[in-house]
Design an enzyme around this catalytic site. Structure first.
Site, PDB file in Angstrom:
ATOM      1  N   GLN A  86     -17.497  14.206 -38.597  1.00  0.00           N
ATOM      2  CA  GLN A  86     -16.742  15.388 -39.019  1.00  0.00           C
ATOM      3  C   GLN A  86     -15.670  15.688 -37.953  1.00  0.00           C
ATOM      4  O   GLN A  86     -15.258  14.779 -37.262  1.00  0.00           O
ATOM      5  CB  GLN A  86     -17.657  16.603 -39.272  1.00  0.00           C
ATOM      6  CG  GLN A  86     -18.540  16.463 -40.491  1.00  0.00           C
ATOM      7  CD  GLN A  86     -19.741  15.568 -40.273  1.00  0.00           C
ATOM      8  OE1 GLN A  86     -20.448  15.683 -39.281  1.00  0.00           O
ATOM      9  NE2 GLN A  86     -19.987  14.669 -41.181  1.00  0.00           N
ATOM     10  N   ASP A 118     -12.196  12.148 -40.990  1.00  0.00           N
ATOM     11  CA  ASP A 118     -11.562  10.907 -41.470  1.00  0.00           C
ATOM     12  C   ASP A 118     -10.327  10.519 -40.662  1.00  0.00           C
ATOM     13  O   ASP A 118      -9.378   9.947 -41.194  1.00  0.00           O
ATOM     14  CB  ASP A 118     -11.189  11.023 -42.960  1.00  0.00           C
ATOM     15  CG  ASP A 118     -12.390  11.378 -43.811  1.00  0.00           C
ATOM     16  OD1 ASP A 118     -13.494  10.903 -43.481  1.00  0.00           O
ATOM     17  OD2 ASP A 118     -12.233  12.141 -44.772  1.00  0.00           O
ATOM     18  N   LEU A 139      -0.530   5.307 -37.510  1.00  0.00           N
ATOM     19  CA  LEU A 139       0.914   5.475 -37.329  1.00  0.00           C
ATOM     20  C   LEU A 139       1.669   4.600 -38.333  1.00  0.00           C
ATOM     21  O   LEU A 139       2.722   4.977 -38.830  1.00  0.00           O
ATOM     22  CB  LEU A 139       1.304   5.096 -35.890  1.00  0.00           C
ATOM     23  CG  LEU A 139       2.735   5.443 -35.481  1.00  0.00           C
ATOM     24  CD1 LEU A 139       2.970   6.951 -35.496  1.00  0.00           C
ATOM     25  CD2 LEU A 139       3.082   4.877 -34.108  1.00  0.00           C
ATOM     26  N   GLY A 186     -18.486   9.395 -43.193  1.00  0.00           N
ATOM     27  CA  GLY A 186     -18.190   8.050 -43.694  1.00  0.00           C
ATOM     28  C   GLY A 186     -17.249   7.421 -42.693  1.00  0.00           C
ATOM     29  O   GLY A 186     -16.096   7.806 -42.611  1.00  0.00           O
ATOM     30  N   HIS A 187     -17.749   6.503 -41.896  1.00  0.00           N
ATOM     31  CA  HIS A 187     -16.938   5.879 -40.854  1.00  0.00           C
ATOM     32  C   HIS A 187     -16.689   4.418 -41.220  1.00  0.00           C
ATOM     33  O   HIS A 187     -17.630   3.659 -41.425  1.00  0.00           O
ATOM     34  CB  HIS A 187     -17.636   5.980 -39.495  1.00  0.00           C
ATOM     35  CG  HIS A 187     -17.803   7.399 -39.034  1.00  0.00           C
ATOM     36  ND1 HIS A 187     -18.381   7.741 -37.848  1.00  0.00           N
ATOM     37  CD2 HIS A 187     -17.441   8.576 -39.622  1.00  0.00           C
ATOM     38  CE1 HIS A 187     -18.365   9.055 -37.719  1.00  0.00           C
ATOM     39  NE2 HIS A 187     -17.817   9.592 -38.789  1.00  0.00           N
ATOM     40  N   LYS A 231     -12.327   7.761 -36.621  1.00  0.00           N
ATOM     41  CA  LYS A 231     -13.260   7.761 -35.476  1.00  0.00           C
ATOM     42  C   LYS A 231     -14.052   6.461 -35.421  1.00  0.00           C
ATOM     43  O   LYS A 231     -14.272   5.889 -34.354  1.00  0.00           O
ATOM     44  CB  LYS A 231     -14.226   8.964 -35.580  1.00  0.00           C
ATOM     45  CG  LYS A 231     -13.534  10.306 -35.533  1.00  0.00           C
ATOM     46  CD  LYS A 231     -14.486  11.452 -35.741  1.00  0.00           C
ATOM     47  CE  LYS A 231     -15.064  11.543 -37.139  1.00  0.00           C
ATOM     48  NZ  LYS A 231     -14.081  11.891 -38.190  1.00  0.00           N
ATOM     49  N   LYS A 259     -13.249   3.462 -36.393  1.00  0.00           N
ATOM     50  CA  LYS A 259     -12.462   2.362 -35.852  1.00  0.00           C
ATOM     51  C   LYS A 259     -12.317   2.481 -34.332  1.00  0.00           C
ATOM     52  O   LYS A 259     -12.419   1.495 -33.608  1.00  0.00           O
ATOM     53  CB  LYS A 259     -11.077   2.346 -36.508  1.00  0.00           C
ATOM     54  CG  LYS A 259     -10.237   1.219 -35.978  1.00  0.00           C
ATOM     55  CD  LYS A 259      -8.793   1.371 -36.309  1.00  0.00           C
ATOM     56  CE  LYS A 259      -7.992   0.566 -35.319  1.00  0.00           C
ATOM     57  NZ  LYS A 259      -6.861  -0.106 -35.941  1.00  0.00           N
ATOM     58  N   ASN A 293     -23.040  12.886 -44.704  1.00  0.00           N
ATOM     59  CA  ASN A 293     -21.747  13.427 -45.169  1.00  0.00           C
ATOM     60  C   ASN A 293     -20.609  12.657 -44.493  1.00  0.00           C
ATOM     61  O   ASN A 293     -19.491  12.632 -44.979  1.00  0.00           O
ATOM     62  CB  ASN A 293     -21.618  14.936 -44.892  1.00  0.00           C
ATOM     63  CG  ASN A 293     -22.005  15.343 -43.480  1.00  0.00           C
ATOM     64  OD1 ASN A 293     -22.604  14.571 -42.732  1.00  0.00           O
ATOM     65  ND2 ASN A 293     -21.685  16.553 -43.104  1.00  0.00           N
TER      66      ASN A 293
HETATM   67  P1  GDP Z   1     -13.666   8.456 -39.793  1.00  0.00           P
HETATM   68  O1  GDP Z   1     -14.523   9.210 -40.721  1.00  0.00           O
HETATM   69  O2  GDP Z   1     -12.967   9.335 -38.798  1.00  0.00           O
HETATM   70  O3  GDP Z   1     -14.340   7.297 -39.143  1.00  0.00           O
HETATM   71  O4  GDP Z   1     -12.477   7.833 -40.695  1.00  0.00           O
HETATM   72  P2  GDP Z   1     -12.660   7.105 -42.136  1.00  0.00           P
HETATM   73  O5  GDP Z   1     -13.225   5.760 -41.908  1.00  0.00           O
HETATM   74  O6  GDP Z   1     -13.332   8.005 -43.098  1.00  0.00           O
HETATM   75  O7  GDP Z   1     -11.147   7.034 -42.606  1.00  0.00           O
HETATM   76  C1  GDP Z   1     -10.171   6.355 -41.883  1.00  0.00           C
HETATM   77  C2  GDP Z   1      -9.583   5.237 -42.758  1.00  0.00           C
HETATM   78  O8  GDP Z   1      -8.409   4.756 -42.158  1.00  0.00           O
HETATM   79  C3  GDP Z   1     -10.492   4.034 -42.884  1.00  0.00           C
HETATM   80  O9  GDP Z   1     -10.292   3.461 -44.140  1.00  0.00           O
HETATM   81  C4  GDP Z   1     -10.017   3.115 -41.773  1.00  0.00           C
HETATM   82  O10 GDP Z   1     -10.255   1.746 -42.052  1.00  0.00           O
HETATM   83  C5  GDP Z   1      -8.544   3.394 -41.792  1.00  0.00           C
HETATM   84  N1  GDP Z   1      -7.859   3.274 -40.493  1.00  0.00           N
HETATM   85  C6  GDP Z   1      -8.306   3.578 -39.251  1.00  0.00           C
HETATM   86  N2  GDP Z   1      -7.334   3.422 -38.345  1.00  0.00           N
HETATM   87  C7  GDP Z   1      -6.240   3.006 -39.020  1.00  0.00           C
HETATM   88  C8  GDP Z   1      -4.890   2.711 -38.643  1.00  0.00           C
HETATM   89  O11 GDP Z   1      -4.496   2.805 -37.480  1.00  0.00           O
HETATM   90  N3  GDP Z   1      -4.036   2.322 -39.653  1.00  0.00           N
HETATM   91  C9  GDP Z   1      -4.430   2.218 -40.960  1.00  0.00           C
HETATM   92  N4  GDP Z   1      -3.540   1.850 -41.867  1.00  0.00           N
HETATM   93  N5  GDP Z   1      -5.693   2.505 -41.335  1.00  0.00           N
HETATM   94  C10 GDP Z   1      -6.576   2.908 -40.392  1.00  0.00           C
HETATM   95  P1  IMO Z   2     -16.281  12.036 -41.224  1.00  0.00           P
HETATM   96  O1  IMO Z   2     -17.300  11.882 -40.146  1.00  0.00           O
HETATM   97  C1  IMO Z   2     -14.164  14.639 -44.010  1.00  0.00           C
HETATM   98  C2  IMO Z   2     -16.273  18.195 -45.441  1.00  0.00           C
HETATM   99  C3  IMO Z   2     -16.558  18.234 -46.943  1.00  0.00           C
HETATM  100  C4  IMO Z   2     -16.503  19.736 -47.188  1.00  0.00           C
HETATM  101  C5  IMO Z   2     -17.123  20.303 -45.923  1.00  0.00           C
HETATM  102  C6  IMO Z   2     -18.605  20.635 -46.056  1.00  0.00           C
HETATM  103  O2  IMO Z   2     -16.192  10.893 -42.155  1.00  0.00           O
HETATM  104  O3  IMO Z   2     -14.969  12.468 -40.659  1.00  0.00           O
HETATM  105  P2  IMO Z   2     -20.806  19.158 -46.184  1.00  0.00           P
HETATM  106  O4  IMO Z   2     -21.229  18.110 -47.162  1.00  0.00           O
HETATM  107  O5  IMO Z   2     -20.737  18.682 -44.778  1.00  0.00           O
HETATM  108  O6  IMO Z   2     -21.612  20.398 -46.314  1.00  0.00           O
HETATM  109  O7  IMO Z   2     -19.308  19.556 -46.631  1.00  0.00           O
HETATM  110  O8  IMO Z   2     -16.968  19.318 -44.918  1.00  0.00           O
HETATM  111  N1  IMO Z   2     -16.756  17.001 -44.719  1.00  0.00           N
HETATM  112  C7  IMO Z   2     -15.971  15.995 -44.330  1.00  0.00           C
HETATM  113  N2  IMO Z   2     -14.662  15.752 -44.555  1.00  0.00           N
HETATM  114  N3  IMO Z   2     -14.873  13.781 -43.249  1.00  0.00           N
HETATM  115  C8  IMO Z   2     -16.176  14.012 -42.983  1.00  0.00           C
HETATM  116  O9  IMO Z   2     -16.880  13.240 -42.135  1.00  0.00           O
HETATM  117  C9  IMO Z   2     -16.796  15.136 -43.569  1.00  0.00           C
HETATM  118  N4  IMO Z   2     -18.040  15.642 -43.542  1.00  0.00           N
HETATM  119  C10 IMO Z   2     -18.001  16.781 -44.225  1.00  0.00           C
HETATM  120  O10 IMO Z   2     -15.584  17.550 -47.666  1.00  0.00           O
HETATM  121  O11 IMO Z   2     -15.168  20.169 -47.236  1.00  0.00           O
HETATM  122 MG    MG Z   3     -14.777   9.525 -42.777  1.00  0.00          MG
END
Ligand code: GDP
Ligand code: IMO
Ligand code: MG
Length: 435
Positions: free
Chosen positions: A236, A14, A343, A41-42, A17, A19, A39
């Site tokens: 991940q 999270d 940031l 969520g982007h 990535k 973005k 698993n």
């Molecule tokens: P990922 O799994 O690595 O793609 O990240 P996620 O989408 O799960 O979580 C990142 C969250 O931060 C999302 O809600 C994005 O919209 C948000 N996000 C990404 N970059 C920025 C940033 O520079 N500033 C803020 N405030 N939010 C961001």
């Molecule tokens: P993105 O791509 C954050 C975590 C779960 C748990 C562990 C194992 O959005 O960054 P699983 O269901 O994979 O067997 O769970 O890994 N986990 C993540 N945490 N972002 C993810 O993906 C994750 N994918 C798995 O919360 O701790």
């Molecule tokens: Mg995510």
């Protein structure tokens, strides 16, 4: 010439990535996911629209691209159909989507069995562990089989029968009852006839959506021959890697850069590796977290950063940036540069702490321990930096950031010996500082 590029998470996932991939995708011809499954969520935010992608690469919103779900990914067809249905409703033209023939399928019994053993990990309950376990045990069902009616029917019957017995064993001997997960729209866990019918329906829908099925290695090699550059979208993150992460508090695949070779069957001659690091730390699920903040500062980060899981909605644990971890990720992935996200979330904090090492008993250590039980005993050693108050979300040039914000980024660069070339200042597509 632009190199093929991999985007990997440096922390516990999270990091933003999705973005970063969306931002960089315009320069690439192909965007490919190489491991993990739903698993992930982007999130991609375009204008007022927010897209949460679980299986589809984040390049899907750019219609001139090709997106590939590589062989190392776990495919849950129902999730993919759901994502495509939603995207088609909201977006005019999508990128072309191709799914690897060797991709393993998540079956209903994988979801039912997820978390039964090793429950302390706190998984996303998407069937990831059991599906990769079956793949390794050579019992998995692959996309190529699902495309062949007869073969699929035979395989599902075999595996459903086996899993029915396994579930019986769990119930009888271990007193645990794997449950059908209604919240995930699951069909009868081991009802072969029903599963065959439902999965066939999903595959027909995917074909109607124009999804292609092909050999990933061949697809990428041909794209390269056409002169296209490939963007590998990590899911991940480093500390969730089954080998290099905080075992056992990890996922069951290889989110680190090495995963892309196996997950695609493609060896990029030249590869640039970008590590995405959030300006602070978050973790969802269990496991050690040395710089965790269980106080108001951590809660503030959660609220300002909307730190709730994209996949499960769980509140993310928050804490200070840990440079021991970023340096570890730099080593494991051979990072070339860092993209720092969020940031802006640190705006308004008077002082900021950055973890630069750990205290372990009387010793100070600066390398990430291989043993999770050692990590659990580590206490963070902080450096305190100045904060800033100005809204930075409109800033697009590094030189226009408040001095303290620049110093924060420069501190990270120096400590990691890597340039920070992208800085996220908001969730929107445009909210990024490039250097
Ligand atoms: P990922 O799994 O690595 O793609 O990240 P996620 O989408 O799960 O979580 C990142 C969250 O931060 C999302 O809600 C994005 O919209 C948000 N996000 C990404 N970059 C920025 C940033 O520079 N500033 C803020 N405030 N939010 C961001
Ligand atoms: P993105 O791509 C954050 C975590 C779960 C748990 C562990 C194992 O959005 O960054 P699983 O269901 O994979 O067997 O769970 O890994 N986990 C993540 N945490 N972002 C993810 O993906 C994750 N994918 C798995 O919360 O701790
Ligand atoms: Mg995510």
């Amino acid at each position: 010439m632009l190199k093929h590029t991999a985007i990997v998470g440096t922390q516990w996932g999270d990091e933003g990535k999705g973005k970063i991939v969306d931002h960089l995708a315009k320069k690439f011809g192909v965007v490919v996911r190489y491991q993990g499954g739903p698993n992930a969520g982007h999130t991609v935010v375009v204008g007022k629209e927010k897209f949460a992608l679980h299986l589809i690469p984040s390049g899907i919103l750019q219609s001139d691209k090709m997106c590939v779900i590589g062989d190392g990914v776990l495919l849950h067809p129902e999730t993919l159909v759901g994502e495509l249905t939603d995207l088609h409703k909201r977006v005019g033209k999508l990128a072309r989507l191709v799914v690897g023939l060797k991709t393993q399928l998540i079956m209903p019994w994988h979801i039912a069995l997820d978390g039964i053993a090793g429950g302390k990990v706190g998984t996303t309950k998407r069937g990831i562990g059991p599906a990769y376990a079956d793949a390794t045990a050579r019992r998995g069902i692959r996309v190529m089989e699902a495309l062949d009616k007869k073969r699929f029917s035979v395989r599902v019957k075999e595996e459903a029968a086996w899993n029915k017995k396994m579930i019986g064993v769990y119930e009888k001997h271990f007193g645990v009852k794997p449950k059908e997960r209604k919240d995930y729209g699951l069909i009868g866990v081991t009802d072969a006839t029903k599963i065959i019918r439902e999965y066939r329906r999903y595959f027909s829908q995917l074909k109607r959506f124009g999804v292609g099925f092909a050999d990933t290695s061949e697809t990428l090699t041909k794209a390269e021959k056409r002169g296209q550059r490939i963007l590998f979208e990590g899911a991940q993150a480093t500390l969730l890697d089954i080998t290099h992460g905080d075992y056992p508090f990890v996922t069951s695949s290889h989110p680190t850069v090495g995963g892309l070779f196996i997950g695609t069957g493609f060896r990029p001659r030249e590869l640039s590796v970008i590590g995405v690091a959030k300006a602070y730390s978050t973790r969802v699920g269990n496991g050690p977290f040395p710089s965790e903040l269980t106080n108001k500062i951590g809660e503030g980060m959660r609220e300002r950063g909307h730190e709730y899981g994209t996949t499960t909605g769980r509140p993310r644990r928050c804490g200070w940036l840990d440079l021991v971890i970023i340096r570890y990720a730099a080593r494991i992935n051979g990072l070339d540069e860092i993209a720092m996200t969020k940031l802006d979330v640190l705006t308004g904090l008077k002082t900021l702490k950055v973890c630069v090492g750990y205290r372990l008993g009387g010793r100070k250590i600066t390398e990430y321990p291989a043993d999770v039980t050692v990590l659990e005993r580590c206490r963070p050693v902080y450096r305190t930096l100045r904060g800033w108050n100005e809204d930075i979300s409109k800033v697009r040039r590094f030189s226009e950031l408040p001095r303290a914000a620049r110093e924060y980024v420069q501190f990270v660069e120096k400590a990691c010996g890597l340039p920070v070339k992208l800085v996220g200042v908001g969730p929107g597509r445009q909210e990024i500082v490039t250097r």
